[in-house]
Motif scaffolding. Structure first.
Motif, PDB file in Angstrom:
ATOM      1  N   GLY A  41       0.733  11.875   2.933  1.00 25.40           N
ATOM      2  CA  GLY A  41      -0.028  10.632   2.907  1.00 25.40           C
ATOM      3  C   GLY A  41       0.905   9.472   2.604  1.00 25.40           C
ATOM      4  N   GLY A  42       0.663   8.324   3.205  1.00 28.01           N
ATOM      5  CA  GLY A  42       1.565   7.175   3.101  1.00 28.01           C
ATOM      6  C   GLY A  42       1.932   6.811   1.675  1.00 28.01           C
ATOM      7  N   VAL A  43       0.939   6.437   0.855  1.00 24.93           N
ATOM      8  CA  VAL A  43       1.276   5.996  -0.494  1.00 24.93           C
ATOM      9  C   VAL A  43       1.712   7.158  -1.381  1.00 24.93           C
ATOM     10  N   PHE A  44       1.177   8.359  -1.155  1.00 26.65           N
ATOM     11  CA  PHE A  44       1.588   9.494  -1.989  1.00 26.65           C
ATOM     12  C   PHE A  44       3.053   9.848  -1.747  1.00 26.65           C
ATOM     13  N   ASP A 142      -1.783   1.257   1.452  1.00 17.56           N
ATOM     14  CA  ASP A 142      -1.489   1.516   2.859  1.00 17.56           C
ATOM     15  C   ASP A 142      -2.706   1.191   3.709  1.00 17.56           C
ATOM     16  N   ALA A 143      -2.480   1.141   5.012  1.00 15.99           N
ATOM     17  CA  ALA A 143      -3.541   0.744   5.934  1.00 15.99           C
ATOM     18  C   ALA A 143      -4.497   1.879   6.256  1.00 15.99           C
ATOM     19  N   ASN A 144      -4.476   2.962   5.459  1.00 15.95           N
ATOM     20  CA  ASN A 144      -5.570   3.929   5.514  1.00 15.95           C
ATOM     21  C   ASN A 144      -6.838   3.324   4.936  1.00 15.95           C
ATOM     22  N   PHE A 163       2.642  -4.383  -2.495  1.00 13.05           N
ATOM     23  CA  PHE A 163       3.438  -3.838  -1.398  1.00 13.05           C
ATOM     24  C   PHE A 163       2.520  -3.014  -0.500  1.00 13.05           C
ATOM     25  N   ALA A 164       2.827  -2.979   0.796  1.00 20.29           N
ATOM     26  CA  ALA A 164       1.936  -2.292   1.725  1.00 20.29           C
ATOM     27  C   ALA A 164       2.716  -1.507   2.774  1.00 20.29           C
ATOM     28  N   ILE A 165       2.076  -0.430   3.266  1.00 20.78           N
ATOM     29  CA  ILE A 165       2.631   0.435   4.311  1.00 20.78           C
ATOM     30  C   ILE A 165       1.728   0.336   5.532  1.00 20.78           C
TER      31      ILE A 165
END
Length: 314
Positions: A41-44, A142-144, A163-165
């Motif tokens: 997962g993006g942020v994980f 993140d954009a999830n 901050f963002a992914i």
């Protein structure tokens, strides 16, 4: 003792499946290969790199009431991350399945993540989440998350760095309403093109110009083994990543870059220096079969020494 910075991440923590073709990839046919399953997962993934670089972290995600949820919960705890996630017993834990070729490059990814769209907007309003935001030094998302949840999250951040992914070209547009409030957005070239309204072949100046017009003040754009672009209030710059000694799997390299860069920023480095640390972490990830590999301080320092300094782009 100096207090470690503390970051709250909100976004994807789910089952990641990676199937790698063992021979030449043949479309529309059965391809022999191997399948691996772990928690990603993006942020994980990014958060695991953040923690390994000395930053305290907590995570808010969503999961179901199935066996996969236990796997995700165990992985979060094992990473030393405080788990604030919500559990929906009647739902299925989200998952992402990637098919990669024998050289480690992505062929296609499949995201089964309806729970994120359903649950995040309401969960962001919980008192427990507001308290976690108030106690954090910075946020990572993140954009999830759907746009409504992202807007609520940024509003509650009250000026703290966010901050963002980007996650994918299809999902990055969810960040459009909050671009002006982001400290740094991490994306690849296709995601940047989708957000800027430009094609994949746009040059760096045009791409960054489009992102700035969309409201973004600082960002990082990756392009595989090509130089990484960064921009902020001081201008546009690039850093050429060193060639990996081997390519095991490119999955997770962008998340590793994000995590190490964010950790360096929170520890006081400017973006140009912080991004060098992110690139070092991403190369170590590419060389490993693990999305977020463990590495010693000595190994990290050796890789960092191979990453050149930033070059300003006129």
């Amino acid at each position: 003792m100096v207090k470690s910075p503390n970051i709250l991440a909100v976004g994807g923590a789910h089952i990641d499946r990676r199937g790698q073709v063992s021979g030449p990839y043949v479309p529309a046919a059965s391809n022999p290969g191997t399948m691996r399953e772990d928690v990603g997962g993006g942020v994980f993934n990014a958060l695991r790199s953040v923690v390994r670089r000395g930053v305290s972290a907590s995570l808010l995600s969503m999961r179901g009431g199935d066996a996969a949820a236990e796997t995700v919960s165990t992985a979060i705890a094992s990473a030393g991350i405080a788990d604030l996630s919500a559990v929906f017993l009647d739902r299925t834990t989200p998952s992402y399945t990637a098919l990669i070729d024998r050289d480690g490059e992505l062929i296609v990814g499949f995201a089964d993540m309806a729970l994120y769209d359903l649950a995040f907007p309401k969960q962001i309003r919980r008192a427990k989440v507001r308290e976690a935001i108030a106690s954090a030094d910075a946020l990572l998302c993140d954009a999830n998350l759907p746009s409504a949840a992202l807007e609520r999250l940024v509003a509650q951040a009250a000026g703290k760095p966010v901050f963002a992914i980007a996650i994918s070209p299809a999902k990055v547009v969810r960040l459009a309403p909050v671009l002006g409030s982001l400290a740094v957005l991490f994306m690849n070239r296709r995601e940047a093109g989708a957000l800027a309204g430009l094609g994949d072949d746009a040059n760096g100046h045009d791409l960054v110009g489009g992102l700035r017009r969309a409201g973004l003040t600082s960002g990082v754009v990756t392009a595989g083994g090509e130089p990484v672009l960064g921009f902020d209030g001081e201008g546009l710059f690039s850093i050429a990543p060193p060639a990996p000694r081997r390519i095991a799997d490119v999955t997770g390299a962008g998340d590793a870059l994000t995590g190490a860069t964010v950790a360096a920023l929170l520890n006081g480095l400017p973006l140009r220096a912080a991004l060098r640390e992110g690139i070092a972490a991403s190369i170590l990830a590419i060389e490993s079969t693990e999305a977020v590999p463990a590495f010693s301080a000595a190994n990290f320092a050796q890789m960092l020494a191979l990453v050149p300094g930033a070059l300003e782009v006129a």
